[in-house]
Every structure is written in structure tokens, then in C-alpha cells.
Write a protein that holds these residues in place. Structure first.
Motif, PDB file in Angstrom:
ATOM      1  N   THR A 169       2.911  15.656   4.459  1.00 45.22           N
ATOM      2  CA  THR A 169       2.361  14.504   5.183  1.00 45.22           C
ATOM      3  C   THR A 169       1.902  13.436   4.201  1.00 45.22           C
ATOM      4  OG1 THR A 169       1.616  15.908   7.018  1.00 45.22           O
ATOM      5  CG2 THR A 169       0.612  13.721   6.823  1.00 45.22           C
ATOM      6  N   TYR A 170       2.352  12.209   4.443  1.00 51.37           N
ATOM      7  CA  TYR A 170       1.907  11.033   3.704  1.00 51.37           C
ATOM      8  C   TYR A 170       1.195  10.091   4.660  1.00 51.37           C
ATOM      9  CZ  TYR A 170       4.682  12.515  -0.313  1.00 51.37           C
ATOM     10  OH  TYR A 170       5.175  13.215  -1.380  1.00 51.37           O
ATOM     11  N   ASN A 171       0.116   9.472   4.178  1.00 45.99           N
ATOM     12  CA  ASN A 171      -0.738   8.633   5.031  1.00 45.99           C
ATOM     13  C   ASN A 171      -0.997   7.282   4.364  1.00 45.99           C
ATOM     14  OD1 ASN A 171      -4.169   8.317   5.518  1.00 45.99           O
ATOM     15  ND2 ASN A 171      -2.721   8.025   7.190  1.00 45.99           N
ATOM     16  N   PRO A 172      -0.334   6.205   4.833  1.00 44.89           N
ATOM     17  CA  PRO A 172      -0.570   4.885   4.251  1.00 44.89           C
ATOM     18  C   PRO A 172      -1.675   4.083   4.934  1.00 44.89           C
ATOM     19  CG  PRO A 172       1.310   4.790   5.720  1.00 44.89           C
ATOM     20  CD  PRO A 172       0.810   6.212   5.752  1.00 44.89           C
ATOM     21  N   LEU A 173      -2.099   4.513   6.116  1.00 44.47           N
ATOM     22  CA  LEU A 173      -3.083   3.745   6.884  1.00 44.47           C
ATOM     23  C   LEU A 173      -3.916   4.696   7.718  1.00 44.47           C
ATOM     24  CD1 LEU A 173      -3.827   0.721   7.670  1.00 44.47           C
ATOM     25  CD2 LEU A 173      -2.408   1.082   9.694  1.00 44.47           C
ATOM     26  N   HIS A 185       0.837  -1.191   0.000  1.00 43.89           N
ATOM     27  CA  HIS A 185       0.000   0.000   0.000  1.00 43.89           C
ATOM     28  C   HIS A 185       0.881   1.254   0.000  1.00 43.89           C
ATOM     29  CE1 HIS A 185      -3.519  -2.522   1.010  1.00 43.89           C
ATOM     30  NE2 HIS A 185      -2.654  -3.189   1.759  1.00 43.89           N
ATOM     31  N   THR A 186       0.769   2.044  -1.058  1.00 42.32           N
ATOM     32  CA  THR A 186       1.550   3.270  -1.179  1.00 42.32           C
ATOM     33  C   THR A 186       0.868   4.399  -0.424  1.00 42.32           C
ATOM     34  OG1 THR A 186       2.377   2.592  -3.341  1.00 42.32           O
ATOM     35  CG2 THR A 186       2.530   4.927  -2.807  1.00 42.32           C
ATOM     36  N   ALA A 187       1.647   5.122   0.382  1.00 45.60           N
ATOM     37  CA  ALA A 187       1.091   6.226   1.162  1.00 45.60           C
ATOM     38  C   ALA A 187       0.568   7.319   0.244  1.00 45.60           C
ATOM     39  CB  ALA A 187       2.156   6.783   2.097  1.00 45.60           C
ATOM     40  N   SER A 188      -0.569   7.895   0.604  1.00 40.80           N
ATOM     41  CA  SER A 188      -1.137   8.998  -0.169  1.00 40.80           C
ATOM     42  C   SER A 188      -0.719  10.328   0.450  1.00 40.80           C
ATOM     43  CB  SER A 188      -2.667   8.891  -0.208  1.00 40.80           C
ATOM     44  OG  SER A 188      -3.199   8.790   1.105  1.00 40.80           O
ATOM     45  N   TYR A 189      -0.667  11.345  -0.378  1.00 38.95           N
ATOM     46  CA  TYR A 189      -0.172  12.663   0.029  1.00 38.95           C
ATOM     47  C   TYR A 189      -1.309  13.524   0.560  1.00 38.95           C
ATOM     48  CZ  TYR A 189       2.217  17.206  -0.373  1.00 38.95           C
ATOM     49  OH  TYR A 189       2.774  18.444  -0.125  1.00 38.95           O
ATOM     50  N   HIS A 190      -1.216  13.916   1.820  1.00 39.55           N
ATOM     51  CA  HIS A 190      -2.236  14.757   2.451  1.00 39.55           C
ATOM     52  C   HIS A 190      -1.560  15.833   3.294  1.00 39.55           C
ATOM     53  CE1 HIS A 190      -5.484  12.039   1.278  1.00 39.55           C
ATOM     54  NE2 HIS A 190      -4.780  11.038   1.747  1.00 39.55           N
ATOM     55  N   PRO A 191      -1.058  16.902   2.679  1.00 42.69           N
ATOM     56  CA  PRO A 191      -0.351  17.929   3.452  1.00 42.69           C
ATOM     57  C   PRO A 191      -1.251  18.568   4.497  1.00 42.69           C
ATOM     58  CG  PRO A 191      -0.883  18.722   1.248  1.00 42.69           C
ATOM     59  CD  PRO A 191      -1.214  17.266   1.261  1.00 42.69           C
ATOM     60  N   ILE A 192      -0.649  18.962   5.617  1.00 40.70           N
ATOM     61  CA  ILE A 192      -1.358  19.646   6.696  1.00 40.70           C
ATOM     62  C   ILE A 192      -0.687  21.003   6.872  1.00 40.70           C
ATOM     63  CG2 ILE A 192      -2.033  19.568   9.125  1.00 40.70           C
ATOM     64  CD1 ILE A 192      -1.703  16.494   8.955  1.00 40.70           C
ATOM     65  N   ALA A 193      -1.385  22.066   6.456  1.00 41.85           N
ATOM     66  CA  ALA A 193      -0.779  23.403   6.403  1.00 41.85           C
ATOM     67  C   ALA A 193       0.504  23.298   5.570  1.00 41.85           C
ATOM     68  CB  ALA A 193      -0.536  23.945   7.803  1.00 41.85           C
ATOM     69  N   ASP A 194       1.647  23.743   6.093  1.00 43.36           N
ATOM     70  CA  ASP A 194       2.889  23.654   5.313  1.00 43.36           C
ATOM     71  C   ASP A 194       3.690  22.403   5.654  1.00 43.36           C
ATOM     72  OD1 ASP A 194       3.687  24.357   7.845  1.00 43.36           O
ATOM     73  OD2 ASP A 194       4.999  25.998   7.234  1.00 43.36           O
TER      74      ASP A 194
END
Length: 284
Positions: free
Chosen positions: A20-24, A8-17
Motif C-alpha cells: 500500500t502506498y499513500n500520497p494523500l 507529492h510522492t506516495a509513502s509506503y504503508h503496507p497493510i498486513a501482506d
């Protein structure tokens, strides 16, 4: 040997500046019971006079957070009276249990001077019988955490909890759980015994590894089948991995915002208790 079920490849979800990558969790994978959430912040370099981490006061109930500081620092404060600044290589373990409010921000020094930052936070579920346990917190600097070498120093293991060979981790856990950070030099290999009935948490933070001939680059989470009792990992580049394993709880999971419970009714109760001030008071 344990076999790979999916990568499972982590998806990109930036938080402000904050990068952040989120795989789970993901669309394909809700949890690796009892591991339920992972955010990978950075790697990035902050300039001088920056705003630092954006995680101001917020509540939690029903789970635990394990925070890995690979670069930079993190300043923790919670409604239980705990405060600390944990630096590069350190670990934080917070048991939210019945509920508390905490903030995770950068130190004043980091905000003033800037620098490299890479931090990962893992959420670990609590079983139903321990959901309302008393909150607690422990933060350790790098040199306070159990560590040992494998393969003549080509592999360095930071043992956070549980057992590995004759070594014992630095954090006591409510339910049996092995968690480690493994630093590997290119070409190095290790084999870890893992009971067949336990679920494996395996995330490649940096570099690239090979498992059963399959190359897995960084920012990928590996889901394993429960079909073997050992795992062999080879580093095809210098690599850093998070490796954990534990027996699944096999209980209903309802997660909403900062709360992780077993029923929707318990989630509603958590919001009511928080709003009623039962998670403690926050003072700046």
C-alpha cells in the motif's frame, strides 16, 4: 495552462501482506479540497489459497469512497443491504453519509485461485449540508461505465462522473465532481478544460507523464495552482492516471479514523452513534 504547485510522492504503508502506498494526506498536503485521502494497493500477485484483502467490517460517516479495481476483484457488503463483486476495470462508489458499516474483501474465487491485484481507493468529502445524507452504494463493471477514446485510440478515458466534452459519467454525485481513469499510450497527448476555480486531483498510477516539460513517474500526486483553465498531459511511457476536478468546499475539516466531519464534537457524536448501533447491524 494550469501550473504545478508541488509533486507529492506516495509513502509506503503496507497493510498486513497488502502493498500500500499513500500520497494523500501527507505531512505537506492535508487535502485537495474536496479530495481527502488516497490509498494505492498493489500492484502485486497473490498466490493460490491467499487471505485476500484485509478490510473487514468497519464504519464510515461524512464522506464517500470511490474504489478503482485495476486488477483482481473486490467483494463489497454493507449494513444497507448492498452486496457485489466488482472485477477488473470496475468502479465502486459508496456514499457513507449519516453512517454505515461495510467490508471490502476479495472474492472466494480470488482467494482460492490468486492472481494480480491493484486497487485504489479515493475518499471524497461531503459538504456540511450533506454530511448526514442517506447512505448509498453503486458498483459497476468495466463494460457498464462510460468510456471513449481520444487521439485516434491512443488514449482511453473511463468517465466515472461529471462531463468530458459531450460525454456524461456513469455515477451521479451529490456535489458536482468530474472523475476519470485515463489510459495513455506512450507519446499520446490530451488537453482537458478545467475551470480555474476548481481544484485538480491528478495521480499517476502507472508509467510516466509530462506536464509543462516536467517528467512525473508513477506513484506521484500532482498539486496544481488555480491559475489556468486547461491542462495538457503527455505520456512519456504507457501510463494510467486518475484525473478529477471539483470546486472546493472551503469548510472546516476534522478527520479521525473512519469519520470525516466539520467539528470535533461531530466526530465524538459519530463514535457514540456507531457504538449505539445507529449505523445498522452487521450479519456475516
Amino acid at each position: 495552462m494550469k501550473t504545478i504547485k508541488a509533486i507529492h510522492t506516495a509513502s509506503y504503508h503496507p497493510i498486513a501482506d497488502l502493498i500500500t502506498y499513500n500520497p494523500l494526506p501527507s505531512r505537506e498536503l492535508r487535502q485537495i479540497d474536496p479530495f481527502i485521502f488516497l490509498n494505492h494497493h498493489g500492484h502485486q500477485t497473490y498466490p493460490k489459497n491467499n487471505n485476500g484483502l484485509p478490510f473487514g467490517p468497519h464504519p464510515h460517516r461524512g464522506m464517500e469512497t470511490v474504489t478503482f479495481i485495476l486488477e483482481g476483484d473486490i467483494m463489497h457488503k454493507d449494513s444497507g443491504g448492498h452486496e457485489s463483486v466488482i472485477e477488473k476495470g470496475g468502479i465502486q462508489w459508496m456514499t457513507a453519509g449519516s453512517g454505515l458499516i461495510h467490508a471490502e474483501v476479495s472474492s472466494e474465487q480470488f482467494k482460492k485461485e490468486g492472481g494480480d491485484l491493484e486497487i485504489l481507493q479515493l475518499w471524497v468529502n461531503l459538504p456540511a449540508k450533506h454530511k448526514m445524507t442517506k447512505p448509498k452504494y453503486k458498483g459497476l463493471q468495466k463494460d457498464e461505465i462510460t468510456h471513449f477514446d481520444l487521439e485516434d485510440g491512443k488514449i482511453s478515458v473511463q468517465l466515472i462522473s461529471g462531463d468530458w466534452n459531450s460525454h456524461k459519467g456513469s455515477f451521479e454525485t451529490i456535489s458536482p465532481l468530474m472523475m476519470s481513469t485515463v489510459y495513455m499510450k506512450s507519446g499520446s497527448t490530451f488537453t482537458k478544460t478545467i475551470p480555474q476555480e476548481e481544484n485538480v486531483f491528478f495521480y499517476v498510477v502507472r508509467g510516466e507523464v509530462q506536464i509543462q516539460g516536467e517528467r512525473i513517474p508513477y506513484r506521484n500526486l500532482i498539486e496544481f495552482n488555480n491559475d489556468g483553465d486547461s491542462l495538457t498531459v503527455k505520456a512519456s511511457q504507457d501510463a494510467v492516471i486518475l484525473l478529477g476536478h471539483a470546486k472546493p468546499f472551503n469548510e472546516p475539516l476534522v478527520a479521525q479514523g473512519p469519520f470525516v466531519m466539520n467539528t470535533q464534537q461531530e466526530i465524538m457524536q459519530a463514535y457514540q452513534d456507531y457504538q449505539a448501533g445507529k449505523f445498522g447491524t452487521w450479519e456475516d
